[in-house]
Design an enzyme around this catalytic site. Structure first.
Site, PDB file in Angstrom:
ATOM      1  N   HIS A 303    -118.091   4.872 -38.808  1.00  0.00           N
ATOM      2  CA  HIS A 303    -118.608   5.706 -39.889  1.00  0.00           C
ATOM      3  C   HIS A 303    -118.742   4.827 -41.130  1.00  0.00           C
ATOM      4  CE1 HIS A 303    -118.484   8.839 -43.036  1.00  0.00           C
ATOM      5  NE2 HIS A 303    -118.813   9.718 -42.103  1.00  0.00           N
ATOM      6  N   ASP A 380    -109.261   4.766 -37.522  1.00  0.00           N
ATOM      7  CA  ASP A 380    -109.858   5.952 -38.130  1.00  0.00           C
ATOM      8  C   ASP A 380    -109.776   7.077 -37.105  1.00  0.00           C
ATOM      9  OD1 ASP A 380    -111.535   7.971 -38.979  1.00  0.00           O
ATOM     10  OD2 ASP A 380    -113.282   6.689 -39.313  1.00  0.00           O
ATOM     11  N   GLN A 383    -112.259  11.712 -36.062  1.00  0.00           N
ATOM     12  CA  GLN A 383    -112.928  12.430 -34.989  1.00  0.00           C
ATOM     13  C   GLN A 383    -112.078  12.567 -33.732  1.00  0.00           C
ATOM     14  OE1 GLN A 383    -115.774  14.015 -35.266  1.00  0.00           O
ATOM     15  NE2 GLN A 383    -116.143  13.324 -37.349  1.00  0.00           N
ATOM     16  N   LYS A 406    -111.095  18.235 -40.463  1.00  0.00           N
ATOM     17  CA  LYS A 406    -111.583  17.992 -39.108  1.00  0.00           C
ATOM     18  C   LYS A 406    -110.686  18.659 -38.061  1.00  0.00           C
ATOM     19  CE  LYS A 406    -114.632  14.797 -40.552  1.00  0.00           C
ATOM     20  NZ  LYS A 406    -116.086  14.966 -40.526  1.00  0.00           N
ATOM     21  N   CYS A 544    -123.897   9.589 -41.435  1.00  0.00           N
ATOM     22  CA  CYS A 544    -123.137   8.514 -42.084  1.00  0.00           C
ATOM     23  C   CYS A 544    -122.691   7.473 -41.062  1.00  0.00           C
ATOM     24  CB  CYS A 544    -121.922   9.069 -42.840  1.00  0.00           C
ATOM     25  SG  CYS A 544    -122.366  10.141 -44.219  1.00  0.00           S
TER      26      CYS A 544
END
Length: 586
Positions: A303, A380, A383, A406, A544
């Site tokens: 991202h 990260d 997700q 999220k 993004c």
């Protein structure tokens, strides 16, 4: 079918669930789908039907191999004998799970449980199940390849006959008699008040979960309760409300610690979200330790939030960014990754799951390789955290970041895991109140972590909301969520592959519920607008994540993304709407 014998169960199970993926092919012609007017409003009561609705047994398999993601331990549940570190779910006591995404569907064997999709008319009877009237061959090599990667060794019920569906019902009854408990998706949908609305006169189908998830009533209530009863600043007052607010805030920190498997609450820092968390690490640890000529390694799937902050600090410090390539499926090329690493590698930044393609990266293995070169690793988890059990200690990560919104929590709150051994080396992120021990005009001494990184009045109410969201996920059981979402991913992949001309972007063997696609001669924003008119919310654009899409040869995609409250009926609505959009003049 009045009495089910063990031999019958064995025979039926063998045929229904252990067929090779190409044993039953899809119909050659597309099966007509009902117009939206014939689809029952999602989240509303449905008429009684005579067969189970997408019920399927989820069984425990072995532990993932060394290249797979380790399984965390959400609540304190003892490991199952002989099952490694696989957790049992609080919603399914005693039932172990092997999370989907590690080699596809969980393997069969062991104690089964059932996850039931709601009783919507699109799956209300055998005749209404797409593909129930026959089978055919002739699938292209490309489609067969995708089927093999998404449906290894199992028949999903697509192409099943009415007799087979009745036999599946008999199996369900037999397993239910053995004490298994269903997860009621209709009840889950009832927890999310926003799903009750209609958009342009159509029931809302929220398929934009990779952008943000909706909030259960328990999260909304927790935030309201805080403002109605406990609102106060924290840590710096002796009165009752301050004590209650402090307790609520620090309780949320403890919940995050337990949820991601950190060793101490000191390792959990609250921030506004993943973007701020990555900026914190890049502009503290990165700015302090990067030297001219050092290298920052990122994947092609990142991202922008895990690219731009590193570009900024690299430019400032004279460091270089090296990019891990991906193959045509959108999977990391591990051999190339190992070639990129070297003595100048100081930081490796990896998304655990791609927001644009859905690819799950083998971050455990990649972290271990990076450690051989003395590099620090940031993961990260924006997700992944709502879909895959995470244990940061088992991952070996130095930093882990995720956003509350999220995972059914509020916007404006997230968390950064900073390994405790690094606390003395990472300088403060911002200056102000709460992060200090003593201040004079000549010098300031700082508090210990996590206060050291939380200057000023924090987002107390939304931290409380995040804690409530993690409570909600724990009640359902993250492995159960993962299993249901993988079922939706399989079904959605199958349905979209039936649409002539549609191209799926990102066909990795290991995915979360992202179904990015493009249609010939149709702009993605146009598709998004038409879907909105059908009450279907998807994301269209570059998400993004422009480098990953350009690697796949596109600038933008339409991105339906799945969560626990979505249904196969909503996927049918999506597929039907896409077919109608195809017929519109360009």
């Amino acid at each position: 079918m009045d009495e089910i014998t063990p031999d019958m169960i064995s025979r039926i199970a063998s045929r229904l669930y252990n067929e090779p993926p190409n044993a039953k092919a899809l119909p050659a012609a597309e099966t007509p789908l009902p117009e939206p007017s014939s689809v029952a409003p999602t989240g509303m009561p449905s008429p009684p039907v005579s067969v189970p609705h997408n019920s399927f047994p989820v069984h425990s398999g072995g532990m993932p191999g060394p290249s797979a993601l380790p399984v965390g331990s959400p609540p304190a549940v003892p490991p199952n004998p002989g099952m490694g570190n696989l957790p049992t779910s609080p919603s399914f006591p005693g039932v172990p799970f092997s999370p989907p995404g590690f080699g596809g569907v969980p393997s069969f064997g062991g104690t089964p449980t059932f996850i039931h999709a709601p009783a919507f008319p699109a799956h209300g009877s055998a005749a209404e199940v797409p593909g129930a009237q026959g089978t055919s061959g002739g699938l292209s090599a490309f489609v067969q390849s995708i089927r093999a990667s998404h449906f290894p060794g199992r028949n999903n019920g697509l192409g099943a006959t009415a007799v087979e569906l009745r036999e599946r019902q008999a199996l369900n009854k037999q397993y239910s008699a053995q004490g298994s408990r269903p997860m009621d998706v209709n009840a889950v949908r009832g927890d999310f008040p926003i799903l009750r609305q209609r958009v342009h006169g159509k029931p809302l189908a929220w398929l934009d979960n990779a952008a943000t998830t909706q909030k259960p009533q328990s999260v909304i209530d927790a935030i309201s309760h805080f403002y109605e009863n406990d609102n106060s600043n924290i840590h710096r007052a002796a009165h009752t409300l301050a004590a209650r607010a402090t307790d609520a805030y620090e309780s949320a920190r403890q919940k995050v610690q337990a949820f991601i498997g950190a060793s101490s609450v000191k390792e959990i820092v609250f921030v506004r979200g993943t973007t701020e968390g990555i900026n914190l690490i890049a502009k503290t640890y990165g700015a302090k330790f990067l030297q001219p000529g050092d290298e920052i390694v990122l994947s092609n799937l990142e991202h922008h939030a895990n690219i731009v902050p590193w570009q900024m600090v690299a430019k400032e410090k004279g460091a270089h960014i090296r990019v891990i390539p991906v193959n045509d499926r959108g999977e990391i090329m591990m051999e190339e990754y190992q070639k990129i690493l070297g003595p100048r590698t100081k930081i490796v930044g990896l998304t655990q799951a791609s927001n644009s393609l859905g690819t799950i990266l083998p971050v455990h293995e990649m972290t271990q390789i990076a450690k051989r070169y003395g590099a620090r690793v940031l993961i990260d988890g924006a997700q992944s955290v709502a879909h895959i059990p995470v244990n940061v200690q088992e991952l070996g990560a130095d930093f882990f970041v995720f956003s509350g919104h999220k995972i059914f929590g509020p916007t404006g709150i997230g968390a950064v895991y900073i390994k405790e051994e690094l606390h003395d080396f990472v300088p403060p992120w911002q200056g102000g109140g709460n992060m200090i021990r003593n201040v004079t005009f000549e010098e300031t001494s700082y508090s210990e972590a996590p206060a050291k990184f939380e200057a000023g009045t924090p987002n107390i109410a939304d931290a409380v909301g995040l804690g409530a969201a993690l409570d909600y996920v724990n009640r359902l059981g993250l492995p159960n969520i993962a299993a249901y979402e993988h079922h939706l991913l399989e079904y959605g992949t199958e349905q979209l592959l039936r649409i002539n001309g549609l191209r799926l972007i990102g066909t990795a063997r290991e995915k979360v519920g992202v179904l990015s696609f493009v249609l010939p001669s149709k702009r993605t924003e146009e598709i998004g607008r038409h879907l909105d008119q059908e009450g279907i919310a998807v994301r269209s654009g570059h998400h993004c994540s422009q480098p990953s899409l350009r690697r796949m040869g596109v600038e933008t995609t339409v991105r339906p993304s799945l969560s626990i409250y979505n249904t196969c009926s909503e996927i049918d609505r999506l597929a039907d709407a896409i077919r109608r959009i195809q017929r519109l003049p360009s």
